[in-house]
Design an enzyme around this catalytic site. Structure first.
Site, short mmCIF file in Angstrom:
data_model
loop_
_atom_site.label_atom_id
_atom_site.label_comp_id
_atom_site.label_asym_id
_atom_site.label_seq_id
_atom_site.Cartn_x
_atom_site.Cartn_y
_atom_site.Cartn_z
N ARG A 1 0.66 -1.17 0.11
CA ARG A 1 0.23 0.02 -0.60
C ARG A 1 0.81 1.53 -0.07
NH1 ARG A 1 2.45 2.22 3.45
NH2 ARG A 1 0.57 3.56 3.36
N GLY A 2 0.65 2.46 -0.15
CA GLY A 2 0.78 3.42 -0.37
C GLY A 2 1.48 3.81 -1.98
N ALA A 3 0.86 4.97 -2.02
CA ALA A 3 0.68 5.48 -3.68
C ALA A 3 2.22 5.41 -4.09
CB ALA A 3 0.60 6.87 -3.29
N ARG B 1 -7.25 0.05 -6.29
CA ARG B 1 -7.28 1.33 -5.65
C ARG B 1 -6.94 2.62 -5.66
NH1 ARG B 1 -4.10 1.36 -0.49
NH2 ARG B 1 -5.95 2.64 -0.23
N GLN C 1 -1.93 2.72 10.09
CA GLN C 1 -0.39 2.41 9.62
C GLN C 1 0.61 3.55 10.33
OE1 GLN C 1 -3.19 2.73 8.39
NE2 GLN C 1 -3.60 2.79 6.05
N ASP D 1 -1.86 10.71 -2.35
CA ASP D 1 -2.31 9.77 -2.94
C ASP D 1 -2.39 10.53 -4.59
OD1 ASP D 1 -2.63 9.35 -0.40
OD2 ASP D 1 -2.56 6.94 -1.58
N ASN E 1 -5.48 12.41 0.62
CA ASN E 1 -5.00 11.50 1.10
C ASN E 1 -5.42 11.16 2.51
OD1 ASN E 1 -1.87 11.05 2.25
ND2 ASN E 1 -1.70 12.05 3.71
N LYS E 2 -4.78 10.39 2.82
CA LYS E 2 -4.64 9.47 4.06
C LYS E 2 -6.24 10.19 4.81
CE LYS E 2 -5.75 5.75 4.58
NZ LYS E 2 -5.50 5.11 3.63
O1 MRU Z 1 -4.33 3.80 2.28
P1 MRU Z 1 -3.04 4.20 2.51
O2 MRU Z 1 -1.89 2.96 3.88
O3 MRU Z 1 -2.44 3.39 0.96
O4 MRU Z 1 -2.52 4.86 2.25
C1 MRU Z 1 -1.68 5.72 2.24
C2 MRU Z 1 -1.40 6.78 2.12
O5 MRU Z 1 -2.24 7.34 2.83
C3 MRU Z 1 -0.08 8.09 3.39
O6 MRU Z 1 -0.53 8.17 4.02
C4 MRU Z 1 0.55 8.06 2.02
O7 MRU Z 1 0.59 9.95 2.36
C5 MRU Z 1 0.19 8.56 0.34
S1 MRU Z 1 2.03 7.81 -0.02
C6 MRU Z 1 3.02 8.44 0.78
#
Ligand code: MRU
Length: 398
Positions: A57-59, A100, A205, A246, A257-258
Site C-alpha cells: 500500500r502507499g501510492a 485502488r 498504518q 495519494d 491523502n489518508k
Molecule cells: O491506504 P494507504 O495506506 O495506501 O494510504 C497511504 C496514504 O494515504 C499515505 O498516508 C500516503 O501519504 C500516501 S503514500 C506516500
C-alpha cells in the site's frame, strides 16, 4: 532501507521484480510490525489482488507494483499475435488501475510503461520494453524520494517535534519514503528531533508501519491517538507537520491523502504550525480540475468496527470493537485545500501548492522519456520505432 530482523541487517526495497519467475516481490505489510516477510505474486491477477488487499500500500509503492504487474501480465502472454497481445495488455491495465482508485500514481506509472511499449514492433520486443520501463519507473521513483528528502531536510532543525500521519515512509514507496525521506536525510546530517506518529485509524498504518520504520532507523518517536494532535499543538509541542499524498491536483494544489489529513491541516493552520506535503512527481494529477472529482475509496466497514492485532502466541487476529448491531462508514481518504498547505516538497524543490501548475515545466516528468526506451534498447531499427508511433508522435497522454 536497512531492515534488522533477528540481529541480521539487510537492505530491502518494498517492491522488486523476479525476472526469472515473472513474479512481483512485495514486503507483506499486513504482518508488520510483528513479522517481516517478502511474498511473491506470480500472475498479474494476484498482483492486483495484493494491491486491493493492501499486502502492498502507499501510492508510490502501488505504482511500482502496478508497473511491474503490467509487465508481468504482458509477459504472461504466449504467442506472436500483436492484436491479441494488445487486448491482453489492455485487460491487465484496467484490472490493475481499478485495484485502488484514489492514488493517481499507479495510472501514471502504467501509462509510462504503455508508452515505452509502443516502440516495440513484435510481442517479445514489447514484453522486454514493458519490464525495462517498469524497472526504470521503480528506480526513478526511489531516486525522486531521495531527492525530495534532500529538499525537505532543510526544514528540520535539532530539537524539533514533527507530526506525521499514516505511513508515507519507505514502505509506502519503493524506498526512502515521502514524508519520512526528509527525516532520514536530517538524521544522516546529525540533526536530533522527535516524531509523533498519528495512530491513523482504522488500519493504524502510523502505529504499525511508521513506528516500526522509525524504530528500525533509530529515530526518536511516539505513537499518539488520532485525537491527540490538537491538544499537543495547543500546548506548543508540535513544530512541523509533514504528510504524503495519494493524488495532488497540479491545477488547483488540492491534496488527497489518508483520512484525517484534512483535520490535521485545519488544526495546524489554527495554531500557526507549518504543514508540508511531500510527493514524488508520479503523485501529480495533471488532468483533473476539481478535487471533488477525485474518486475516494470507500473500504469495508469491518475496518472501523474492529481492529487487527497479534495474540501472545503470535497469531494475527481480528476483534470486534464496536457495538455488534452498528454499521460504519469508511472513507479511506480526504481532501486538503491548498490554503491550508505551507509547501509541497518535491524532488525538484519546495513549491507553494498554488504554484504547481505555473511551475509545470520543472515538475512534469519529461514526456517522451519513457517512449525513447526502445531506442536505448536498440529497438528503433527496422522501422519498428517509427512505424508504431514512437518519439514525439507516440507520446501517451498523462
Ligand atoms: O491506504 P494507504 O495506506 O495506501 O494510504 C497511504 C496514504 O494515504 C499515505 O498516508 C500516503 O501519504 C500516501 S503514500 C506516500
Amino acid at each position: 532501507m536497512n531492515v534488522t530482523v533477528a540481529g541480521r541487517t539487510r537492505a530491502y526495497r518494498t517492491v522488486t521484480f523476479d525476472d526469472r519467475r515473472n513474479a512481483v516481490c512485495l514486503v507483506e505489510q499486513r504482518l508488520l510490525p510483528h513479522r517481516f516477510e517478502v511474498v511473491r505474486t506470480r500472475r498479474y491477477r494476484d498482483t492486483a489482488q495484493a494491491i486491493r488487499d493492501m499486502v502492498v500500500r502507499g501510492a508510490p509503492a502501488i505504482a511500482a507494483t502496478a508497473a511491474y504487474g503490467l509487465a508481468q501480465g504482458a509477459r504472461e502472454f504466449r504467442g506472436r499475435d500483436l492484436a491479441r497481445f494488445t487486448r491482453q495488455v489492455e485487460r491487465v491495465y484496467r484490472t490493475l488501475a481499478a485495484a485502488r482508485p484514489t492514488a493517481v500514481d499507479p495510472v501514471n506509472a502504467m501509462n509510462r510503461v504503455r508508452c515505452a511499449m509502443r516502440a516495440g514492433a513484435t510481442v517479445p520486443e514489447q514484453q522486454a520494453l514493458a519490464l525495462a520501463a517498469a524497472q526504470a519507473f521503480a528506480d526513478g521513483s526511489a531516486r525522486e524520494c531521495q531527492a525530495l528528502g534532500q529538499h525537505g531536510a532543510k526544514l528540520l532543525r535539532t530539537g524539533m517535534r514533527i507530526l506525521t500521519h499514516c505511513n508515507a515512509g519507505w514502505l509506502a514507496c519503493v524506498d526512502f519514503g515521502t514524508a519520512t525521506a526528509p527525516l532520514y536525510v536530517a538524521q544522516a546530517q546529525g540533526k536530533d528531533f522527535h516524531v509523533f506518529c498519528d495512530e491513523t485509524r482504522p488500519r493504524c498504518q502510523g502505529a504499525t508501519l511508521t513506528a516500526w520504520e522509525l524504530a528500525q532507523q533509530g529515530i526518536s518517536h511516539a505513537v499518539i491517538a488520532d485525537n491527540a494532535a490538537g491538544h499537543l499543538m495547543q500546548r506548543g509541542e508540535i513544530d512541523l507537520v509533514i504528510v504524503g499524498s495519494d493524488r495532488t491536483l497540479a491545477r488547483t494544489g488540492e491534496v488527497a491523502n489518508k483520512i484525517g489529513t484534512y483535520t490535521k491541516a485545519v488544526l495546524a493552520k489554527r495554531h500557526g504550525i507549518p504543514f508540508y506535503v511531500a510527493i514524488p512527481l508520479s503523485t501529480l494529477d495533471w488532468q483533473l480540475r476539481r478535487g471533488c472529482d477525485i474518486p475516494i475509496e470507500e473500504r469495508s466497514e469491518a475496518e472501523v468496527l474492529g481492529a487487527w492485532g497479534v495474540t501472545r502466541s503470535g497469531r494475527r487476529e481480528y476483534v470486534r470493537v464496536a457495538n455488534p448491531s452498528s454499521h460504519a462508514r469508511n472513507p479511506g481518504f480526504d481532501l486538503t485545500p491548498p490554503e491550508l498547505i505551507t509547501g509541497m516538497i518535491t524532488p525538484v524543490g519546495i513549491f507553494r501548492p498554488g504554484d504547481l501548475w505555473e511551475c509545470r515545466q520543472a515538475l512534469r516528468p519529461r514526456v517522451g522519456a519513457d517512449c525513447s526506451l526502445g531506442q536505448k534498447l536498440g529497438l528503433a531499427r527496422g522501422g519498428g520505432f517509427n512505424k508504431l508511433g514512437g518519439g514525439s508522435g507516440g507520446v501517451a497522454k498523462w
